[in-house]
Enzyme design. Sequence first.
Site, PDB file in Angstrom:
ATOM      1  N   ALA A  75      -5.706   8.419  -9.991  1.00  0.00           N
ATOM      2  CA  ALA A  75      -5.357   9.284  -8.624  1.00  0.00           C
ATOM      3  C   ALA A  75      -6.414  10.247  -8.751  1.00  0.00           C
ATOM      4  O   ALA A  75      -6.330  11.313  -7.981  1.00  0.00           O
ATOM      5  CB  ALA A  75      -4.260   9.863  -8.628  1.00  0.00           C
ATOM      6  N   ALA A  76      -7.396  10.630  -9.839  1.00  0.00           N
ATOM      7  CA  ALA A  76      -8.512  11.547  -9.819  1.00  0.00           C
ATOM      8  C   ALA A  76      -9.180  11.837  -8.584  1.00  0.00           C
ATOM      9  O   ALA A  76      -9.466  12.727  -7.845  1.00  0.00           O
ATOM     10  CB  ALA A  76      -9.295  11.541 -10.846  1.00  0.00           C
ATOM     11  N   GLY A  77      -9.593  10.422  -8.216  1.00  0.00           N
ATOM     12  CA  GLY A  77     -10.457  10.247  -6.675  1.00  0.00           C
ATOM     13  C   GLY A  77      -9.556  10.733  -5.426  1.00  0.00           C
ATOM     14  O   GLY A  77     -10.112  11.322  -4.449  1.00  0.00           O
ATOM     15  N   ASP A  78      -8.374  10.277  -5.752  1.00  0.00           N
ATOM     16  CA  ASP A  78      -7.367  10.780  -4.451  1.00  0.00           C
ATOM     17  C   ASP A  78      -7.255  12.291  -4.384  1.00  0.00           C
ATOM     18  O   ASP A  78      -7.084  12.969  -3.382  1.00  0.00           O
ATOM     19  CB  ASP A  78      -5.828  10.202  -4.823  1.00  0.00           C
ATOM     20  CG  ASP A  78      -6.004   8.629  -4.769  1.00  0.00           C
ATOM     21  OD1 ASP A  78      -6.883   8.129  -4.095  1.00  0.00           O
ATOM     22  OD2 ASP A  78      -5.183   7.896  -5.240  1.00  0.00           O
TER      23      ASP A  78
HETATM   24  O1  RIB Z   1      -5.871   5.853  -6.869  1.00  0.00           O
HETATM   25  C1  RIB Z   1      -4.657   5.528  -7.685  1.00  0.00           C
HETATM   26  C2  RIB Z   1      -3.675   4.622  -7.160  1.00  0.00           C
HETATM   27  O2  RIB Z   1      -4.244   3.246  -6.677  1.00  0.00           O
HETATM   28  C3  RIB Z   1      -2.504   4.707  -7.615  1.00  0.00           C
HETATM   29  O3  RIB Z   1      -1.534   5.564  -7.469  1.00  0.00           O
HETATM   30  C4  RIB Z   1      -1.979   2.976  -7.528  1.00  0.00           C
HETATM   31  O4  RIB Z   1      -0.896   3.203  -6.305  1.00  0.00           O
HETATM   32  C5  RIB Z   1      -3.282   2.642  -6.577  1.00  0.00           C
HETATM   33  O5  RIB Z   1      -3.077   2.333  -5.411  1.00  0.00           O
END
Ligand code: RIB
Length: 300
Positions: free
Chosen positions: A244-247
């Site tokens: 989730a770093a990119g998120d």
């Molecule tokens: O970017 C990370 C996410 O990718 C995770 O939380 C997982 O759910 C996948 O969808």
Amino acid sequence: MIVVFGSLGVDLVTNVSHIPHPGETVLCEGYFMVPGGKGANQAVSAARAGSKTAIIGSRGNDGFADLALSVMREAGVDVAPVLPVDKPTCVALITVDEKAENAIVVASGANQATRAEQLEAFDLAEGDIVLLQREIRDSENFAAIKHAKSRGARIVFNVAPAGPLPEEILRLVDDLVVNEHEALVVAKAAGIEATDPVEATRVISERFGCAGIVTLGAEGVVGWSKGARHAAPALKVTPVDTTAAGDSFTGAYAAALDQGLGFEIALARGAASGSLACTRPGAQSSIPTKAEIDDALRQS
Ligand code: RIB
């Protein structure tokens, strides 16, 4: 306001010595369950970074649904537009190795039922930001982009996981966010012959008239806008889990734009958010608040 049109679910996370090779079994101590999904993670990031945020998506009628929505609710994300559907809530199976790298399998389930009509039923206002990823159907994403653009929204598209985009869609995107691998996949599909992700992103930005942002892990981020190169460093952190770093980057980047901050500041705030997310395990469990981003940038 930020409207995320995207995925949500639950992550089942294991910490392993190394990610198993084909045919190999790896034992580990246990697992933990946290809300995830790229759309939901980005919604949490945007809300924690201080922006009014809603998510449009789908969930099952099962035991995972409440957990999938729980952290978004706590963060103040409007989850009312998430519809129950006759498919299981998405589950992602994540293994994290000792170097904090991960491998992920996403069992999409309900996310595949999300439809552009859900966005069309939402009261989008001019200047809203619509934030998308690639964990729902391309056809729905593309229809949603066309609708959002016709309503005067700004389109921020994080092309994750990697996949080709039609040129017609690339021309509608305002901010294209990719990692190194995604940059090359998008470029190749658009007939761009680059082998360097930063150069590939520059050409995409120039050819399609969007801002092009490429995240480079520990090297920070490079953004191209109107022919100019901008960069922001990553924070110096010891990563424990890069999930989730990119998120975290994308949500905080979009929040900065939503708050009227400039491109360069948005890159810096996104980079700080992404770096901080690497210092804690899990997806939404790792995403920092606005105050944490402010503190980290003050100290950097
Ligand atoms: O970017 C990370 C996410 O990718 C995770 O939380 C997982 O759910 C996948 O969808």
